[in-house]
Design a protein around this motif. Sequence first.
Motif, PDB file in Angstrom:
ATOM      1  N   ASN A 158       1.224   3.833  -3.189  1.00 33.31           N
ATOM      2  CA  ASN A 158       0.951   5.262  -3.025  1.00 33.31           C
ATOM      3  C   ASN A 158       2.114   6.101  -3.544  1.00 33.31           C
ATOM      4  OD1 ASN A 158      -1.557   5.012  -1.937  1.00 33.31           O
ATOM      5  ND2 ASN A 158      -0.954   5.389   0.190  1.00 33.31           N
ATOM      6  N   LYS A 202       1.919   6.077  -7.164  1.00 28.66           N
ATOM      7  CA  LYS A 202       0.765   6.845  -7.654  1.00 28.66           C
ATOM      8  C   LYS A 202       0.972   8.351  -7.505  1.00 28.66           C
ATOM      9  CE  LYS A 202      -2.958   4.934  -5.611  1.00 28.66           C
ATOM     10  NZ  LYS A 202      -4.381   4.697  -5.287  1.00 28.66           N
ATOM     11  N   GLY A 261      -6.553   2.561   1.462  1.00 27.40           N
ATOM     12  CA  GLY A 261      -5.208   1.995   1.597  1.00 27.40           C
ATOM     13  C   GLY A 261      -4.515   2.342   2.903  1.00 27.40           C
ATOM     14  N   ASN A 292       0.828  -1.218   0.000  1.00 28.44           N
ATOM     15  CA  ASN A 292       0.000   0.000   0.000  1.00 28.44           C
ATOM     16  C   ASN A 292       0.855   1.258   0.000  1.00 28.44           C
ATOM     17  OD1 ASN A 292      -2.153  -1.704   0.084  1.00 28.44           O
ATOM     18  ND2 ASN A 292      -3.026  -0.927   1.993  1.00 28.44           N
TER      19      ASN A 292
HETATM   20 MG   LIG Z   1      -3.352   4.071  -1.573  1.00 30.11          MG
END
Ligand SMILES: [Mg+2]
Length: 346
Positions: free
Chosen positions: A249, A252, A312, A245
């Motif tokens: 992130n 992302k 998340g 997670n």
């Molecule tokens: Mg996330």
Amino acid sequence: MKIKKTYAFAFITSVLFTLLTVGGFSFLLYFKYTIVIDLEVTLYSTVIVFFMFFIVLQKRVEQFIYKRVLKIYEEVSLLDINNLSRTNVTPDIESLSKEMQKFAEDKQLEIESLNERETYRREFLGNISHELKTPLFTVQGYILTLIEGAAEDKDIRDRYLERANIGVERLTSIVKDLDMISKLETNDLNLNIQPFNCLEMIQNIFDLFDMKIKKKNMTLRFDKLYEFPIFVMGDAAKIKQVLINLIVNSIKYGKIGGIIMVSIGSTRGNKIAIKVKDNGEGIKKENIGRIFERFYRVDKSRSRDQGGSGLGLSIVKHIIEAHKQTITLESEYGKGSEFTFTLKRA
Ligand SMILES: [Mg+2]
Ligand SMILES: Nc1ncnc2c1ncn2[C@@H]1O[C@H](COP(=O)(O)OP(=O)(O)OP(=O)(O)O)[C@@H](O)[C@H]1O
């Protein structure tokens, strides 16, 4: 020593009654029959009358109060009625009023927390249905188009089926996240705590995201060369989820060509601290406090492009807390973020 209020009440009232009675009586005897009672008799009768009054009054008052106190207790069902023995009733008037006040305050608090929970529940339901709606409508859209004839064209059919499948995968992942959260929140998550090599785990995750990283021209690596395995205690599968997670992130919300660095160090309490650091968009101060809440996303529209539901980090936090460890976030807006969590050394 403080004289009980009811005794004081009975005492004063008895004194007044005694004076009136003895005085009135002597007055009557003197004027009607011109009898003067001698001092000794007056004194004795005064004392006797006083005690009679006092005892009767005291008992009556106690009874009177007891009945009412009992009724109040019954009505608010504060205590087990059986607990209330007759002897401690009179002085209890004061503690009763204290108890009543506390009771009222507690009730007030209870109402507040219920209201809060109610708002929370409402928001939660709203969030869930919102999260589910988007992919669901996408899937529905493709299927309807296929039914209406798009299925004839093989190319379009395959493409639409592929897109519908992505929507279904999205739905599945949200439901999985929700399931995980509900398990974490009811402590239903049986942690299987065992020693494992976190270095190896992180390396495996690096390999897992190789493609994604290359696509964004990013670098994902350790901060330095770790020569020896590092063993920690924890539920390996859950900790892997945490790392995934955090790293997802960082990918992302990291910038094209950015660097994501994972480091493993020790804390003062002789724990292992694992750090995931990126040089991406970072998080504004005002959002740092809320980032671990479920469904919380900084930029809702942008995150939605990225297909996130905001679960998340709340899963991450739950897992770390279930291990009785901590996770912290340091971030400077525009410069990057750094998530650090601890684990017990094996
Ligand atoms: Mg996330
Ligand atoms: N490394 C990071 N850099 C910048 N912002 C971040 C970072 N990690 C998280 N955030 C912000 O915190 C928000 C919450 O993150 P979280 O992982 O809980 O949800 P999400 O990534 O949007 O969705 P998902 O449930 O798919 O993980 C993100 O939407 C993003 O705005």
